[in-house]
Design a protein around this motif. Sequence first.
Motif, PDB file in Angstrom:
ATOM      1  N   ASN A   1     -11.285 -27.106 -18.693  1.00 18.18           N
ATOM      2  CA  ASN A   1      -9.919 -26.655 -18.145  1.00 18.18           C
ATOM      3  C   ASN A   1      -9.902 -26.058 -16.918  1.00 18.18           C
ATOM      4  O   ASN A   1     -10.445 -24.649 -17.146  1.00 18.18           O
ATOM      5  CB  ASN A   1      -9.520 -26.206 -19.031  1.00 18.18           C
ATOM      6  CG  ASN A   1      -7.646 -25.853 -19.166  1.00 18.18           C
ATOM      7  OD1 ASN A   1      -7.325 -26.047 -17.388  1.00 18.18           O
ATOM      8  ND2 ASN A   1      -7.627 -24.641 -19.816  1.00 18.18           N
ATOM      9  N   PRO A   2      -9.688 -25.749 -15.350  1.00 18.16           N
ATOM     10  CA  PRO A   2     -10.673 -25.061 -14.093  1.00 18.16           C
ATOM     11  C   PRO A   2      -9.236 -24.472 -14.280  1.00 18.16           C
ATOM     12  O   PRO A   2      -9.508 -23.200 -13.953  1.00 18.16           O
ATOM     13  CB  PRO A   2     -10.388 -26.467 -13.516  1.00 18.16           C
ATOM     14  CG  PRO A   2      -9.470 -27.826 -13.561  1.00 18.16           C
ATOM     15  CD  PRO A   2      -9.948 -28.000 -15.046  1.00 18.16           C
ATOM     16  N   ASN A   3      -8.394 -24.697 -14.918  1.00 17.98           N
ATOM     17  CA  ASN A   3      -7.957 -23.581 -14.733  1.00 17.98           C
ATOM     18  C   ASN A   3      -7.893 -22.032 -14.987  1.00 17.98           C
ATOM     19  O   ASN A   3      -7.611 -20.682 -15.167  1.00 17.98           O
ATOM     20  CB  ASN A   3      -5.931 -23.591 -15.198  1.00 17.98           C
ATOM     21  CG  ASN A   3      -4.813 -24.737 -14.880  1.00 17.98           C
ATOM     22  OD1 ASN A   3      -4.809 -24.794 -13.753  1.00 17.98           O
ATOM     23  ND2 ASN A   3      -4.674 -25.551 -15.454  1.00 17.98           N
ATOM     24  N   LYS A   4      -8.873 -22.531 -15.949  1.00 16.24           N
ATOM     25  CA  LYS A   4      -9.261 -21.070 -17.114  1.00 16.24           C
ATOM     26  C   LYS A   4     -10.964 -20.687 -16.406  1.00 16.24           C
ATOM     27  O   LYS A   4     -11.358 -19.629 -16.580  1.00 16.24           O
ATOM     28  CB  LYS A   4      -9.067 -21.125 -18.152  1.00 16.24           C
ATOM     29  CG  LYS A   4      -8.060 -21.567 -18.942  1.00 16.24           C
ATOM     30  CD  LYS A   4      -8.073 -21.122 -20.627  1.00 16.24           C
ATOM     31  CE  LYS A   4      -7.223 -20.979 -21.235  1.00 16.24           C
ATOM     32  NZ  LYS A   4      -7.115 -21.295 -22.797  1.00 16.24           N
ATOM     33  N   TRP A   5     -11.206 -21.533 -15.247  1.00 14.87           N
ATOM     34  CA  TRP A   5     -12.855 -21.297 -15.681  1.00 14.87           C
ATOM     35  C   TRP A   5     -12.632 -19.692 -14.400  1.00 14.87           C
ATOM     36  O   TRP A   5     -14.178 -19.217 -14.708  1.00 14.87           O
ATOM     37  CB  TRP A   5     -12.881 -22.539 -13.748  1.00 14.87           C
ATOM     38  CG  TRP A   5     -13.707 -23.452 -14.153  1.00 14.87           C
ATOM     39  CD1 TRP A   5     -13.122 -23.922 -15.526  1.00 14.87           C
ATOM     40  CD2 TRP A   5     -13.353 -24.284 -13.782  1.00 14.87           C
ATOM     41  NE1 TRP A   5     -13.952 -25.626 -15.544  1.00 14.87           N
ATOM     42  CE2 TRP A   5     -13.567 -25.557 -14.077  1.00 14.87           C
ATOM     43  CE3 TRP A   5     -13.430 -25.222 -12.405  1.00 14.87           C
ATOM     44  CZ2 TRP A   5     -13.805 -26.829 -14.142  1.00 14.87           C
ATOM     45  CZ3 TRP A   5     -14.034 -26.354 -11.857  1.00 14.87           C
ATOM     46  CH2 TRP A   5     -14.707 -27.162 -12.908  1.00 14.87           C
ATOM     47  N   ILE A   6     -12.155 -19.907 -13.184  1.00 13.19           N
ATOM     48  CA  ILE A   6     -12.515 -18.035 -12.470  1.00 13.19           C
ATOM     49  C   ILE A   6     -12.357 -16.831 -13.944  1.00 13.19           C
ATOM     50  O   ILE A   6     -13.538 -15.938 -13.626  1.00 13.19           O
ATOM     51  CB  ILE A   6     -11.339 -17.939 -12.050  1.00 13.19           C
ATOM     52  CG1 ILE A   6     -10.684 -18.727 -10.497  1.00 13.19           C
ATOM     53  CG2 ILE A   6     -11.408 -16.444 -11.386  1.00 13.19           C
ATOM     54  CD1 ILE A   6     -11.589 -18.488  -9.732  1.00 13.19           C
TER      55      ILE A   6
ATOM     56  N   ASP B   1     -17.626 -14.129 -13.550  1.00 15.80           N
ATOM     57  CA  ASP B   1     -18.135 -13.270 -13.854  1.00 15.80           C
ATOM     58  C   ASP B   1     -20.247 -13.508 -13.919  1.00 15.80           C
ATOM     59  O   ASP B   1     -20.599 -13.612 -13.734  1.00 15.80           O
ATOM     60  CB  ASP B   1     -18.265 -11.933 -14.540  1.00 15.80           C
ATOM     61  CG  ASP B   1     -16.999 -11.342 -13.723  1.00 15.80           C
ATOM     62  OD1 ASP B   1     -17.034 -11.229 -12.700  1.00 15.80           O
ATOM     63  OD2 ASP B   1     -16.068 -10.992 -14.312  1.00 15.80           O
ATOM     64  N   TYR B   2     -20.269 -14.418 -14.706  1.00 17.55           N
ATOM     65  CA  TYR B   2     -21.052 -15.549 -15.471  1.00 17.55           C
ATOM     66  C   TYR B   2     -22.269 -16.142 -14.599  1.00 17.55           C
ATOM     67  O   TYR B   2     -22.900 -15.680 -14.062  1.00 17.55           O
ATOM     68  CB  TYR B   2     -20.885 -15.726 -16.170  1.00 17.55           C
ATOM     69  CG  TYR B   2     -22.055 -16.906 -17.718  1.00 17.55           C
ATOM     70  CD1 TYR B   2     -22.842 -15.592 -18.215  1.00 17.55           C
ATOM     71  CD2 TYR B   2     -22.692 -17.657 -17.116  1.00 17.55           C
ATOM     72  CE1 TYR B   2     -23.927 -16.536 -18.936  1.00 17.55           C
ATOM     73  CE2 TYR B   2     -23.851 -18.178 -17.651  1.00 17.55           C
ATOM     74  CZ  TYR B   2     -24.740 -17.890 -18.436  1.00 17.55           C
ATOM     75  OH  TYR B   2     -25.356 -17.925 -19.286  1.00 17.55           O
TER      76      TYR B   2
ATOM     77  N   SER C   1     -21.338 -27.871 -22.446  1.00 18.48           N
ATOM     78  CA  SER C   1     -19.712 -27.206 -22.377  1.00 18.48           C
ATOM     79  C   SER C   1     -20.035 -26.788 -21.325  1.00 18.48           C
ATOM     80  O   SER C   1     -20.457 -27.469 -20.119  1.00 18.48           O
ATOM     81  CB  SER C   1     -20.116 -26.060 -22.964  1.00 18.48           C
ATOM     82  OG  SER C   1     -21.057 -24.924 -22.075  1.00 18.48           O
ATOM     83  N   GLU C   2     -18.631 -26.838 -20.335  1.00 19.08           N
ATOM     84  CA  GLU C   2     -17.980 -26.200 -19.253  1.00 19.08           C
ATOM     85  C   GLU C   2     -18.934 -25.692 -18.552  1.00 19.08           C
ATOM     86  O   GLU C   2     -18.828 -25.812 -16.631  1.00 19.08           O
ATOM     87  CB  GLU C   2     -16.165 -26.049 -19.086  1.00 19.08           C
ATOM     88  CG  GLU C   2     -15.584 -26.841 -19.148  1.00 19.08           C
ATOM     89  CD  GLU C   2     -14.620 -26.267 -19.360  1.00 19.08           C
ATOM     90  OE1 GLU C   2     -13.533 -26.464 -18.387  1.00 19.08           O
ATOM     91  OE2 GLU C   2     -13.824 -24.574 -19.719  1.00 19.08           O
ATOM     92  N   ARG C   3     -20.061 -24.371 -19.597  1.00 24.88           N
ATOM     93  CA  ARG C   3     -20.755 -23.638 -18.070  1.00 24.88           C
ATOM     94  C   ARG C   3     -21.673 -24.208 -18.372  1.00 24.88           C
ATOM     95  O   ARG C   3     -21.688 -23.955 -17.103  1.00 24.88           O
ATOM     96  CB  ARG C   3     -20.597 -22.143 -19.144  1.00 24.88           C
ATOM     97  CG  ARG C   3     -20.779 -21.185 -18.549  1.00 24.88           C
ATOM     98  CD  ARG C   3     -21.088 -19.742 -19.803  1.00 24.88           C
ATOM     99  NE  ARG C   3     -22.136 -20.007 -20.136  1.00 24.88           N
ATOM    100  CZ  ARG C   3     -22.735 -18.861 -21.634  1.00 24.88           C
ATOM    101  NH1 ARG C   3     -21.527 -18.286 -21.644  1.00 24.88           N
ATOM    102  NH2 ARG C   3     -23.787 -18.908 -22.622  1.00 24.88           N
ATOM    103  N   THR C   4     -21.856 -24.635 -18.955  1.00 26.34           N
ATOM    104  CA  THR C   4     -23.845 -25.408 -19.072  1.00 26.34           C
ATOM    105  C   THR C   4     -23.098 -26.794 -17.942  1.00 26.34           C
ATOM    106  O   THR C   4     -23.922 -26.131 -17.097  1.00 26.34           O
ATOM    107  CB  THR C   4     -24.237 -26.699 -20.372  1.00 26.34           C
ATOM    108  OG1 THR C   4     -23.653 -25.323 -21.092  1.00 26.34           O
ATOM    109  CG2 THR C   4     -25.314 -26.694 -19.934  1.00 26.34           C
ATOM    110  N   TRP C   5     -22.147 -27.103 -17.816  1.00 27.18           N
ATOM    111  CA  TRP C   5     -22.464 -28.130 -16.551  1.00 27.18           C
ATOM    112  C   TRP C   5     -21.962 -27.304 -15.105  1.00 27.18           C
ATOM    113  O   TRP C   5     -22.373 -27.849 -14.294  1.00 27.18           O
ATOM    114  CB  TRP C   5     -20.707 -28.956 -17.656  1.00 27.18           C
ATOM    115  CG  TRP C   5     -20.655 -29.953 -16.030  1.00 27.18           C
ATOM    116  CD1 TRP C   5     -21.254 -31.368 -16.055  1.00 27.18           C
ATOM    117  CD2 TRP C   5     -18.422 -29.699 -15.310  1.00 27.18           C
ATOM    118  NE1 TRP C   5     -20.408 -31.881 -15.194  1.00 27.18           N
ATOM    119  CE2 TRP C   5     -18.975 -31.295 -14.219  1.00 27.18           C
ATOM    120  CE3 TRP C   5     -18.264 -29.218 -14.865  1.00 27.18           C
ATOM    121  CZ2 TRP C   5     -18.126 -31.505 -14.149  1.00 27.18           C
ATOM    122  CZ3 TRP C   5     -17.139 -29.896 -13.622  1.00 27.18           C
ATOM    123  CH2 TRP C   5     -17.633 -31.026 -13.294  1.00 27.18           C
ATOM    124  N   LEU C   6     -21.397 -26.297 -15.340  1.00 26.76           N
ATOM    125  CA  LEU C   6     -20.802 -25.408 -14.264  1.00 26.76           C
ATOM    126  C   LEU C   6     -22.312 -24.990 -13.297  1.00 26.76           C
ATOM    127  O   LEU C   6     -22.470 -24.959 -12.161  1.00 26.76           O
ATOM    128  CB  LEU C   6     -20.051 -24.837 -14.423  1.00 26.76           C
ATOM    129  CG  LEU C   6     -18.369 -24.911 -14.321  1.00 26.76           C
ATOM    130  CD1 LEU C   6     -17.584 -24.274 -15.401  1.00 26.76           C
ATOM    131  CD2 LEU C   6     -18.451 -25.254 -12.778  1.00 26.76           C
TER     132      LEU C   6
END
Lengths: 84, 184
Positions: free
Chosen positions: B7-12, B17-18, B56-61
């Motif tokens: 869900n890219p809407n919540k990425w920022i 910060d991470y 997870s999205e974070r790992t992917w990013l």
Amino acid sequence: MKKSVFFISCDEAKHICDKAQYDEASSWEKFKLSVRLMYCNVTQKYYKRNKKLTKVVKSSNAECLNPKEREALEMKFKKELSKH
Amino acid sequence: MPKHEINPNKWIDLYSDYLFNYTISRVNDREMAQDLVSETFLAGLKSMKNFKGDASERTWLISILKRKIIDYYRKINSNKGKAEVRIGYNDDAESEGDWLEERVADPFDKTAEDTLQNAELGNAIHSCLSKLPQKQADVFKMKTILNYETEVICNELNITASNLWVIIHRARTAMADCLEKNWL
């Protein structure tokens, strides 16, 4: 009940303890906190933990975006996102 | 069915910060770190179709960001000649020989292990921050990481000073709990 000059509540002690982590507690507040620390276990525990947290955050050199940087990033991203 | 959704809407809100902390501990340049994070999000958007949901999205990013950081260093290394010129050599006769001393490792300087540990700790802090309610996280970051004055934060977030201290208290308690579980 009359509020004591020297003896403060646990909540007030915690509040001063929080302020002290950012050097925003006055000398008088620090004095009152140190009085409470002499006899209150809960305050002692909170104080120790709070100090440890400050030390950990400082030593990590953690960084984050400031509001302006974040806003710029968000604007750029939203512009791209609208194309998808 | 994929384990994780995108869900890219919540990425920022969730990851900026991470990712920024992750990047700045590796490139040591604030502006460059912002650019790399921005590029990562844009690359993520473009390759969203490739997200399988195994990680997870974070790992992917982060995996995209790692490639961006490697590309950044490749680019720098291709300009190595220029980088060498930037080393300030003082040819003043009086300070002759000082340059060698300047280049000797400083025993009080950080070791690679310290740096790595700090980077991991920084990541743990940001992981814990992402679990806090948004307002608590914002106030904690501004006060503790960015070292803003109380008044500045109150004006920025339109809250009173007593409100700020209540939020700080809750945030610090939650952060201490989280870090105790995950790090301390």
